[in-house]
Design a protein around this motif. Structure first.
Motif, PDB file in Angstrom:
ATOM      1  N   LYS A  28       0.807  -1.208   0.000  1.00  0.00           N
ATOM      2  CA  LYS A  28       0.000   0.000   0.000  1.00  0.00           C
ATOM      3  C   LYS A  28       0.841   1.258   0.000  1.00  0.00           C
ATOM      4  O   LYS A  28       0.351   2.345  -0.267  1.00  0.00           O
ATOM      5  CB  LYS A  28      -0.908   0.016   1.246  1.00  0.00           C
ATOM      6  N   GLY A  29       2.105   1.110   0.340  1.00  0.00           N
ATOM      7  CA  GLY A  29       2.929   2.286   0.447  1.00  0.00           C
ATOM      8  C   GLY A  29       2.773   2.996   1.782  1.00  0.00           C
ATOM      9  O   GLY A  29       3.243   4.120   1.964  1.00  0.00           O
ATOM     10  N   ARG A  30       2.083   2.358   2.686  1.00  0.00           N
ATOM     11  CA  ARG A  30       1.886   2.913   4.023  1.00  0.00           C
ATOM     12  C   ARG A  30       1.738   1.753   4.981  1.00  0.00           C
ATOM     13  O   ARG A  30       1.357   0.646   4.576  1.00  0.00           O
ATOM     14  CB  ARG A  30       0.652   3.811   4.080  1.00  0.00           C
ATOM     15  N   PRO A  31       2.005   1.975   6.215  1.00  0.00           N
ATOM     16  CA  PRO A  31       1.896   0.864   7.171  1.00  0.00           C
ATOM     17  C   PRO A  31       0.446   0.459   7.402  1.00  0.00           C
ATOM     18  O   PRO A  31      -0.465   1.277   7.315  1.00  0.00           O
ATOM     19  CB  PRO A  31       2.530   1.435   8.446  1.00  0.00           C
ATOM     20  N   THR A  32       0.248  -0.817   7.639  1.00  0.00           N
ATOM     21  CA  THR A  32      -1.094  -1.308   7.935  1.00  0.00           C
ATOM     22  C   THR A  32      -1.544  -0.771   9.288  1.00  0.00           C
ATOM     23  O   THR A  32      -0.812  -0.873  10.273  1.00  0.00           O
ATOM     24  CB  THR A  32      -1.093  -2.853   7.979  1.00  0.00           C
ATOM     25  N   PRO A  33      -2.755  -0.177   9.308  1.00  0.00           N
ATOM     26  CA  PRO A  33      -3.198   0.365  10.595  1.00  0.00           C
ATOM     27  C   PRO A  33      -3.485  -0.752  11.583  1.00  0.00           C
ATOM     28  O   PRO A  33      -3.825  -1.870  11.220  1.00  0.00           O
ATOM     29  CB  PRO A  33      -4.483   1.125  10.235  1.00  0.00           C
ATOM     30  N   LYS A  34      -3.345  -0.395  12.822  1.00  0.00           N
ATOM     31  CA  LYS A  34      -3.649  -1.364  13.854  1.00  0.00           C
ATOM     32  C   LYS A  34      -5.149  -1.621  13.897  1.00  0.00           C
ATOM     33  O   LYS A  34      -5.949  -0.808  13.456  1.00  0.00           O
ATOM     34  CB  LYS A  34      -3.156  -0.860  15.200  1.00  0.00           C
ATOM     35  N   GLU A  39     -10.953  -0.178  13.677  1.00  0.00           N
ATOM     36  CA  GLU A  39     -12.287  -0.286  14.268  1.00  0.00           C
ATOM     37  C   GLU A  39     -12.794   1.069  14.731  1.00  0.00           C
ATOM     38  O   GLU A  39     -13.974   1.394  14.569  1.00  0.00           O
ATOM     39  CB  GLU A  39     -12.255  -1.272  15.446  1.00  0.00           C
ATOM     40  N   ALA A  40     -11.914   1.868  15.300  1.00  0.00           N
ATOM     41  CA  ALA A  40     -12.332   3.194  15.759  1.00  0.00           C
ATOM     42  C   ALA A  40     -12.750   4.080  14.585  1.00  0.00           C
ATOM     43  O   ALA A  40     -13.690   4.859  14.682  1.00  0.00           O
ATOM     44  CB  ALA A  40     -11.201   3.854  16.543  1.00  0.00           C
ATOM     45  N   ARG A  41     -12.044   3.936  13.430  1.00  0.00           N
ATOM     46  CA  ARG A  41     -12.388   4.734  12.265  1.00  0.00           C
ATOM     47  C   ARG A  41     -13.717   4.302  11.654  1.00  0.00           C
ATOM     48  O   ARG A  41     -14.470   5.122  11.125  1.00  0.00           O
ATOM     49  CB  ARG A  41     -11.265   4.637  11.229  1.00  0.00           C
TER      50      ARG A  41
END
Length: 199
Positions: A28-34, A39-41
């Protein structure tokens, strides 16, 4: 000096080797969110912040929709009618009932007359009160027989015109309820006069 001439050194061209293509960066070119962050998003409140304002807005929308449907049933605009009144089958049912003289459409005024007659004559002429009650029950039975015969003939015409698979459920009750309504109170409004049976 008198020695053998030395041949010039041979130069051998190095074979051309194709460089392997550089691998394209994957991901993705970015780190995978936790998981907690994701879930919060994605969380959305089930209950709006201002419930009273949301309820007022919902009531206003429902009122606008009801007014639109009511006007559509008065002027015959099928696009905005309730779902239970849309379609050629239900239109044919309405036109068939409106074109016919039904005993059921006179039930309410006749029942009101009989009840008033019973109240007036209950003490002075109890025999008249009893007779009016018997006549009212006889009228109800006759009206039910009339509407049963109406539905029997109407169903045959519906099957011949639209096919048995095109008839929705609850059509018989739809026809009976309309047949027992006073003609001026019917919604959608009648489009045909008595005797103008649909083709």
């Amino acid at each position: 000096m008198f020695g053998r001439k030395q041949d010039p050194p041979l130069t051998v061209d190095a074979p051309v080797v194709d460089e392997p293509p550089q691998p394209t960066p994957s991901g993705k070119g970015r780190p995978t969110p936790k998981r907690k962050e994701a879930e919060a998003r994605n969380k959305r409140p089930l209950v709006p912040a201002d419930r009273r304002a949301a309820a007022r807005e919902a009531r206003a929308k429902a009122r606008v929709q009801r007014d639109l449907e009511y006007q559509a049933m008065r002027n015959g605009d099928e696009r905005h009618m309730p779902a239970r009144d849309r379609g050629p089958v239900r239109r044919y049912v309405r036109d068939s009932i409106d074109a016919r003289w039904n005993l059921g459409e006179f039930f309410l005024p006749f029942a009101a007359f009989c009840l008033v007659l019973q109240l007036v004559t209950a003490i002075s002429a109890p025999l008249v009160a009893e007779i009016s009650l018997v006549v009212l029950y006889a009228y109800i039975v006759t009206a039910m027989f009339d509407v049963a015969m109406m539905w029997r003939g109407l169903k045959k015409r519906l099957v011949a015109k639209f096919g048995a698979e095109a008839l929705p459920r609850g059509l018989a009750m739809y026809a009976v309820m309309r047949a027992f309504q006073l003609r001026p109170m019917r919604l959608p409004k009648p489009r045909v006069q008595h005797g103008q049976h649909p083709a």
